[in-house]
Scaffold this active site. Structure first.
Site, short mmCIF file in Angstrom:
data_model
loop_
_atom_site.label_atom_id
_atom_site.label_comp_id
_atom_site.label_asym_id
_atom_site.label_seq_id
_atom_site.Cartn_x
_atom_site.Cartn_y
_atom_site.Cartn_z
N SER A 123 0.82 -1.13 0.03
CA SER A 123 0.06 0.06 -0.17
C SER A 123 0.89 1.25 0.05
O SER A 123 1.97 1.40 0.48
CB SER A 123 -0.92 -0.03 1.20
OG SER A 123 -1.50 1.09 1.31
N GLU A 125 0.25 3.56 1.78
CA GLU A 125 0.25 4.15 3.21
C GLU A 125 1.62 3.66 3.84
O GLU A 125 1.99 4.34 4.64
CB GLU A 125 -0.71 3.29 3.91
CG GLU A 125 -2.22 3.72 3.74
CD GLU A 125 -2.37 5.14 4.53
OE1 GLU A 125 -2.23 5.34 5.64
OE2 GLU A 125 -2.47 6.25 3.79
N TYR A 147 -1.71 0.25 10.70
CA TYR A 147 -1.94 -0.31 9.48
C TYR A 147 -0.43 -0.27 8.62
O TYR A 147 -0.09 -1.12 7.82
CB TYR A 147 -3.23 0.23 8.68
CG TYR A 147 -3.42 -0.06 7.31
CD1 TYR A 147 -3.96 -1.21 7.03
CD2 TYR A 147 -2.90 0.70 6.37
CE1 TYR A 147 -4.07 -1.74 5.64
CE2 TYR A 147 -3.16 0.44 4.80
CZ TYR A 147 -3.67 -0.88 4.47
OH TYR A 147 -3.80 -1.22 3.40
N ARG A 182 -16.66 -0.07 -2.98
CA ARG A 182 -15.89 0.33 -1.93
C ARG A 182 -16.53 0.19 -0.52
O ARG A 182 -18.02 0.33 -0.55
CB ARG A 182 -15.44 1.70 -2.09
CG ARG A 182 -14.35 2.21 -0.96
CD ARG A 182 -13.33 1.47 -1.03
NE ARG A 182 -11.88 2.28 -1.09
CZ ARG A 182 -10.84 1.73 -0.63
NH1 ARG A 182 -10.70 0.81 0.10
NH2 ARG A 182 -9.83 2.65 -0.31
P1 NDP Z 1 -11.38 -5.00 1.93
O1 NDP Z 1 -11.48 -4.36 3.26
O2 NDP Z 1 -12.69 -4.58 0.95
O3 NDP Z 1 -11.41 -6.48 1.79
C1 NDP Z 1 -10.39 -7.07 2.67
C2 NDP Z 1 -10.82 -8.58 2.69
O4 NDP Z 1 -9.96 -9.44 3.72
C3 NDP Z 1 -12.03 -9.38 2.88
O5 NDP Z 1 -12.52 -10.25 1.86
C4 NDP Z 1 -11.95 -9.75 4.28
O6 NDP Z 1 -12.87 -10.82 4.50
C5 NDP Z 1 -10.73 -10.38 4.16
N1 NDP Z 1 -10.12 -10.99 5.53
C6 NDP Z 1 -9.64 -9.83 6.53
N2 NDP Z 1 -9.40 -10.52 7.53
C7 NDP Z 1 -9.19 -11.96 7.35
C8 NDP Z 1 -8.82 -12.96 7.81
N3 NDP Z 1 -8.24 -13.23 9.13
N4 NDP Z 1 -8.76 -13.91 7.17
C9 NDP Z 1 -9.32 -14.31 5.99
N5 NDP Z 1 -9.65 -13.33 5.36
C10 NDP Z 1 -9.46 -12.11 5.97
O7 NDP Z 1 -10.14 -4.17 1.17
P2 NDP Z 1 -9.69 -4.18 -0.35
O8 NDP Z 1 -10.46 -4.91 -1.36
O9 NDP Z 1 -9.85 -2.38 -0.54
O10 NDP Z 1 -8.27 -4.00 -0.39
C11 NDP Z 1 -7.50 -5.57 -0.68
C12 NDP Z 1 -6.01 -5.47 -0.13
O11 NDP Z 1 -5.50 -4.50 -0.80
C13 NDP Z 1 -6.25 -5.33 1.34
O12 NDP Z 1 -4.86 -6.17 1.83
C14 NDP Z 1 -5.75 -3.80 1.67
O13 NDP Z 1 -4.84 -3.42 2.52
C15 NDP Z 1 -4.86 -3.51 0.07
N6 NDP Z 1 -4.93 -2.27 -0.23
C16 NDP Z 1 -6.14 -1.79 -0.76
C17 NDP Z 1 -6.00 -0.43 -1.52
C18 NDP Z 1 -7.20 0.18 -1.75
O14 NDP Z 1 -7.24 1.35 -2.07
N7 NDP Z 1 -8.44 -0.55 -1.85
C19 NDP Z 1 -4.74 0.33 -1.70
C20 NDP Z 1 -3.69 -0.39 -1.45
C21 NDP Z 1 -3.71 -1.72 -0.71
P3 NDP Z 1 -14.38 -10.69 5.32
O15 NDP Z 1 -15.34 -10.30 3.98
O16 NDP Z 1 -14.70 -11.84 5.94
O17 NDP Z 1 -14.16 -9.24 6.09
P1 GDR Z 2 -6.73 5.67 3.50
O1 GDR Z 2 -8.39 5.73 3.00
O2 GDR Z 2 -6.70 5.84 4.77
O3 GDR Z 2 -6.15 6.43 2.52
O4 GDR Z 2 -6.70 4.12 3.16
P2 GDR Z 2 -9.58 6.51 3.67
O5 GDR Z 2 -10.76 6.74 2.54
O6 GDR Z 2 -10.08 5.76 5.05
O7 GDR Z 2 -9.17 8.14 3.99
C1 GDR Z 2 -8.37 8.55 3.16
C2 GDR Z 2 -8.33 10.16 3.62
O8 GDR Z 2 -9.73 10.82 3.84
C3 GDR Z 2 -9.41 11.49 5.32
N1 GDR Z 2 -10.88 11.61 5.64
C4 GDR Z 2 -11.44 10.57 6.16
N2 GDR Z 2 -11.42 9.24 5.93
C5 GDR Z 2 -12.43 8.65 6.38
N3 GDR Z 2 -12.48 7.10 6.17
N4 GDR Z 2 -13.69 9.08 6.95
C6 GDR Z 2 -13.72 10.35 7.12
O9 GDR Z 2 -14.62 10.88 7.79
C7 GDR Z 2 -12.81 11.16 6.70
N5 GDR Z 2 -12.63 12.41 6.56
C8 GDR Z 2 -11.30 12.75 5.93
C9 GDR Z 2 -8.56 10.70 5.93
O10 GDR Z 2 -7.93 11.28 7.12
C10 GDR Z 2 -7.49 10.29 4.95
O11 GDR Z 2 -6.57 11.41 4.88
C11 GDR Z 2 -7.14 3.46 2.01
C12 GDR Z 2 -7.25 1.91 2.58
O12 GDR Z 2 -8.13 1.45 1.47
C13 GDR Z 2 -5.96 1.15 2.48
O13 GDR Z 2 -6.33 -0.31 3.19
C14 GDR Z 2 -5.05 1.41 1.53
O14 GDR Z 2 -3.89 0.87 1.86
C15 GDR Z 2 -5.05 2.83 1.30
O15 GDR Z 2 -6.18 3.46 0.96
C16 GDR Z 2 -3.88 3.01 0.21
#
Ligand code: NDP
Ligand code: GDR
Length: 323
Positions: A123, A125, A147, A182
């Site tokens: 990520s 992050e 995280y 999302r």
């Molecule tokens: P989600 O939160 O939508 O999905 C997370 C998934 O992980 C779900 O299927 C969840 O299952 C599963 N999970 C969580 N804990 C466990 C466990 N203990 N055992 C088995 N499965 C588990 O995440 P995203 O699809 O958005 O992201 C996918 C991956 O990419 C994550 O690793 C995230 O950190 C990373 N990532 C995401 C980004 C983004 O912008 N979306 C950017 C960069 C990295 P359940 O349905 O049961 O909760």
């Molecule tokens: P992020 O996504 O932390 O970048 O992680 P998120 O959408 O939670 O926050 C993005 C930015 O928005 C600001 N923010 C808020 N965020 C949330 N969630 N709720 C609020 O009310 C709010 N107001 C302002 C946050 O402070 C932050 O700066 C996501 C996840 O998908 C991670 O798993 C992934 O690794 C990174 O993106 C890349």
């Protein structure tokens, strides 16, 4: 027919990746964790085309058994505790899933299917308090949340298993990517869902934290293609994936509310509950290596993405809203 094993298949990315791989002719196997309910909402339309097996990132035996039994060609490790805010209130759990979970998956592959190609969902992050902009594969990490720290561990353990044991293991450093699937707690979806509900008379305000944070937001459907491309290279390597553009949360609000003909300033309220103990102020990718070596580039732009999400939320809420 190649076989892909996907952890996190019920998540946003897992659902898009499963669609993508099915279209390419893969046999797709997803790992799901045991739950008292089975709300596989994001993959409901695929349920007859994928195989779901029970295992948990906290349980080594279950992971090794699934990898051994299915003998995948490719393993995509997408499962994690993925919400940054929750990582401050559940730091140990986040470390168990998001950091050590990666080692458990790598151990499962090393023991039970060492020829499988392994993708780790890293990520942006990890860049946290950025030391340079834009961020590329060579930018040093400075994570700002439990995280982010856990993801740095996941990244380096992936690199380490590649270098120590010769596994084909890659780390995809993906910037924020969004979609109508999302989770509702992430800021893009929270904003598009609220804009739709306010427009339909189902809500009257939106409470947010820091409006000045900037992110490089892309479309999840585009990003799963980059994951797959990383596993098709001759030599395993790590790649940054993003759009190279950055937008503030304020601009996100402006764009989403404009889609339904409203001015966000009339509805958005800042609430200290949503500020973070340590913020990531600015993220913007340099995706040049992915473009050059993977031939990957994003197709959906920011405005199109937000409009897609607002429209989907309008459709979802419309039956309950005022006519
Ligand atoms: P989600 O939160 O939508 O999905 C997370 C998934 O992980 C779900 O299927 C969840 O299952 C599963 N999970 C969580 N804990 C466990 C466990 N203990 N055992 C088995 N499965 C588990 O995440 P995203 O699809 O958005 O992201 C996918 C991956 O990419 C994550 O690793 C995230 O950190 C990373 N990532 C995401 C980004 C983004 O912008 N979306 C950017 C960069 C990295 P359940 O349905 O049961 O909760
Ligand atoms: P992020 O996504 O932390 O970048 O992680 P998120 O959408 O939670 O926050 C993005 C930015 O928005 C600001 N923010 C808020 N965020 C949330 N969630 N709720 C609020 O009310 C709010 N107001 C302002 C946050 O402070 C932050 O700066 C996501 C996840 O998908 C991670 O798993 C992934 O690794 C990174 O993106 C890349």
């Amino acid at each position: 027919m190649p076989t892909a094993l996907v952890t996190g298949i019920t998540g946003q990315d897992g659902s898009y990746l499963a669609e993508f791989l099915l279209d390419k002719g893969y046999r797709v196997i997803g790992i799901v964790r045991r739950s008292s309910t089975t709300p596989y909402e994001r993959i409901a339309h695929l349920i007859d085309r994928v195989e779901l097996l029970s295992a948990d990132l906290l349980d080594q035996t279950s992971l090794t058994d699934v990898v051994g039994d299915t003998q995948p060609d490719e393993v995509y490790n997408l499962a994690a505790q993925s919400f940054v805010q929750t990582s401050w209130s559940q730091p140990v759990l986040t470390g168990e899933f998001t950091a050590l979970g990666v080692t458990r998956m790598l151990e499962a592959v090393k023991k039970a299917a060492p020829k499988a190609r392994f993708y780790q969902a890293s990520s942006s992050e990890m860049f946290g308090k950025v030391v340079e902009s834009p961020q590329s594969e060579t930018t040093p990490f400075y994570p700002r949340s439990p995280y982010g720290v856990a993801k740095v561990y996941g990244h380096w353990i992936t690199v380490n298993y590649r270098e120590s044991f010769g596994l084909y293991a890659v780390s995809g450093i993906l910037f924020n990517h969004e979609s109508p699937r999302r989770g509702l707690e992430f800021v893009t979806r929270k904003v598009t869902d609220a804009a739709a509900r306010i427009k339909l008379g189902l809500a009257h305000e939106l409470r947010l934290g820091n409006l000045d944070a900037r992110r490089d937001w892309g479309y999840a459907g585009d990003y799963v293609d980059a994951m797959w491309r990383m596993l098709q290279q001759d030599v395993p390597d790590d790649y940054v994936v993003g759009t190279g553009k950055t937008w503030s949360v304020r601009q996100l609000c402006e764009t989403a509310f404009a889609c339904v003909g409203l001015d966000y300033r009339d509805y958005v309220v800042q609430d200290p509950r949503f500020f973070r103990p340590a913020e990531v102020d600015l993220l913007v990718a340099n995706p040049a290596k992915a473009a050059r070596q993977l031939g990957w580039e994003p197709k959906v732009g920011f405005a199109e993405l937000i409009e897609m999400m607002v429209r989907a939320d309008m459709d979802r809420h419309a039956p309950l809203g005022r006519k």
